[in-house]
Design an enzyme around this catalytic site. Structure first.
Site, short mmCIF file in Angstrom:
data_model
loop_
_atom_site.label_atom_id
_atom_site.label_comp_id
_atom_site.label_asym_id
_atom_site.label_seq_id
_atom_site.Cartn_x
_atom_site.Cartn_y
_atom_site.Cartn_z
N HIS A 162 0.82 -1.22 0.00
CA HIS A 162 0.00 0.00 0.00
C HIS A 162 0.85 1.27 0.00
O HIS A 162 0.37 2.34 -0.36
CB HIS A 162 -0.92 0.01 1.23
CG HIS A 162 -2.01 -1.01 1.14
ND1 HIS A 162 -3.31 -0.69 0.86
CD2 HIS A 162 -1.97 -2.36 1.27
CE1 HIS A 162 -4.04 -1.80 0.82
NE2 HIS A 162 -3.25 -2.82 1.07
N ASP A 370 3.22 9.66 -0.45
CA ASP A 370 2.07 8.86 0.00
C ASP A 370 1.83 7.77 -1.03
O ASP A 370 1.87 8.05 -2.24
CB ASP A 370 0.83 9.77 0.08
CG ASP A 370 -0.14 9.32 1.16
OD1 ASP A 370 -0.19 8.11 1.45
OD2 ASP A 370 -0.88 10.18 1.69
#
Ligand code: ADP
Ligand code: F6P
Length: 472
Positions: A162, A370
């Site tokens: 992720h 991110d």
């Protein structure tokens, strides 16, 4: 022992236990991208989720969520420190996020990481039926795919990262780099958020393991692992439905009133993490106030920041710095009853988040790095009327898809200030065009599409994809 044909293995279960105001114990959805994404897909699936339920000590009995079974993996206090706070969140997390905070290397943490990864692998092996698909998630569990393959060669094993997977120059710093890489390559399919990550792992596998690799396959010891980008998404329908609820719409209007009916509301929603660029954002906002380009009463910034990893030193000091800066800005520029920044350090339920997203004129999402950033996608999904501007960091995975946002390099404070002003002053017609394009993209790239895409690539025979389609 009940077994499942689909097993998800993630560090955390999607629930936190929480004491309700009446003292009763209740379960609450855990804030964080992974739980948000998988919770939506799995709550109605006949699957088992293996993960940690938070806290130290023996495993506790857990409720099922719909048809989803939860199997908890217990951690001792020492394991929590060495595995979760140590190797996962003080070594891998900062290194994988461009080392924006220096990664720490501690030999003891590695041993604990190994022990805990084995425990997760054993739990998954126990609950997976013959030939099941086991989907391992994220950097906490990088060794699980290979361990599981040795225990259960019958399984179809997927791994999804992720967070960003770094370029070789950074990954090569890791003391146990070859083992970590080999661990992931135990999977049949390794998925990432962005294509660059698949390129990075191919380079590393060639260099460190002597594998034959390109951006789609890595062959090592006669076995081939496929790799690729599968950008994670959100439950668009859930967010749209929430945003359309009359009580949410009314609450959004009420929030605007409570904020003093300013002309413009800027909103940020982050886990309190140094990767989220909160300090850079506050600097930009302070300078806009200082230079009179933004005025209190006319404009207000709402910063929601849910506390995270609170026992890790770098997170504690970050919180202190942010709170000092918010206090300074409010002290210097706020007025009685009119703070420059509303700072809310608490979890919100989904409906409250939807109301906040609807209230905002400018959503400011400016991480320094991110993996994806689901908040940006949630904001877009909540804006049915096509209004609102999204300011989005180029360093968030979401920037690949939401390229009609006002993209910005958050390290460049001047550029950030200019972009904030442009977003605040943009014409409604321009905003509506941008928003409609982003919404159209999200409608066809929601969380179900992500799961279908990943699982059908993992499952050559199409068996799992069929089951998922039938349930949908
Ligand atoms: P990360 O995975 O780093 O936490 P993301 O933006 O991808 O970042 O995901 C954050 C998730 O957590 C989103 O689904 C968001 O709605 C949720 N979230 C963030 N802040 C809060 C909060 N204060 N209360 C409840 N949920 C939150
Ligand atoms: O993907 C980022 C991540 O580590 C997820 O695993 C999790 O959803 C989120 O950040 C929250 O972190 P934590 O589980 O450490 O609170």
């Amino acid at each position: 022992m009940r077994q499942s044909s689909l097993v998800v293995v993630a560090n955390r279960l999607p629930l936190d236990d929480n004491v309700a105001p009446d003292g009763a114990c209740e379960w609450r959805r855990n804030p964080g991208g992974l739980a948000s994404a998988l919770h939506s897909i799995l709550r109605q699936a006949p699957a088992t989720w293996v993960g940690w339920a938070g806290g130290a000590g023996p495993p506790r009995p857990l409720p099922d969520i719909g048809t989803l079974r939860l199997r908890s993996v217990a951690l001792t206090e020492d394991e929590l420190r060495g595995y979760y706070e140590g190797f996962a969140n003080s070594t891998l997390w900062p290194l994988y996020h461009d080392a924006v905070e220096p990664p720490l290397f501690d030999r003891g943490w590695w041993e604990t990481y190994l022990v805990v990864n084995r425990r997760f692998a054993e739990a998954a092996a126990e609950v997976a039926e013959q030939g099941a698909a086991v989907w391992v998630q994220d950097y906490h569990l990088q060794l699980v795919p290979e361990m599981l393959r040795q225990m259960r060669p019958d399984l179809l094993i997927g791994f999804f990262m992720h967070v960003p997977f770094p370029p070789p120059e950074l990954f090569m710093q890791l003391p146990r780099r070859a083992e970590l890489l080999r661990g992931m390559l135990g999977a049949d399919l390794v998925g990432f958020q962005r294509p660059q990550a698949a390129h990075n792992i191919a380079q590393l596998a060639t260099k460190l393991l002597g594998a034959q690799a390109n951006d789609r396959t890595i062959t090592l010891g006669g076995r081939t692992t496929r790799t690729g980008a599968f950008p994670v998404s959100i439950d668009v329908a859930e967010m749209q439905a929430l945003a359309a609820r009359p009580d949410v719409v009314a609450h959004a209007r009420e929030l605007r009133g409570l904020l003093g009916q300013p002309r413009r509301i800027l909103l940020s929603v982050d886990r309190l993490d140094y990767t989220k660029g909160i300090e850079h954002r506050l600097t930009a906002y302070r300078e806009l106030l200082r230079d009179g380009l933004v005025k209190v009463r006319d404009t207000v910034l709402v910063q929601v920041a849910v506390p995270s990893r609170e026992r890790v030193e770098s997170y504690r000091t970050l919180r202190d710095r942010i709170e000092g800066e918010v206090g300074r800005i409010n002290g210097e520029y706020g007025r009685v009853g009119e703070p420059a920044i509303h700072y809310l350090i608490q979890p919100f339920d989904r409906a409250e988040l939807a109301a906040l997203y609807q209230t905002a004129d400018v959503m400011v999402v400016t991480p320094l790095r991110d993996g994806m950033n689901l908040v940006a996608k949630e904001f877009v999904a909540a804006r049915e009327d096509g209004s609102g501007a999204l300011v989005l960091s180029e360093f968030a995975g979401a920037a690949d898809e939401l390229n009609d946002a006002f993209l910005v390099n958050p390290h460049d404070v001047e550029g950030l200030k200019d972009t904030l002003l442009r977003a605040m002053e943009a014409e409604p017609a321009d905003l509506a065009t941008r928003m409609e394009r982003m919404r159209a993209h999200l409608r066809s790239h929601d969380i179900m599409a992500w799961a279908r895409d990943y699982l059908s690539t993992l499952d050559h025979t199409g068996r799992l994809a069929e089951r998922l389609a039938r349930r949908a």
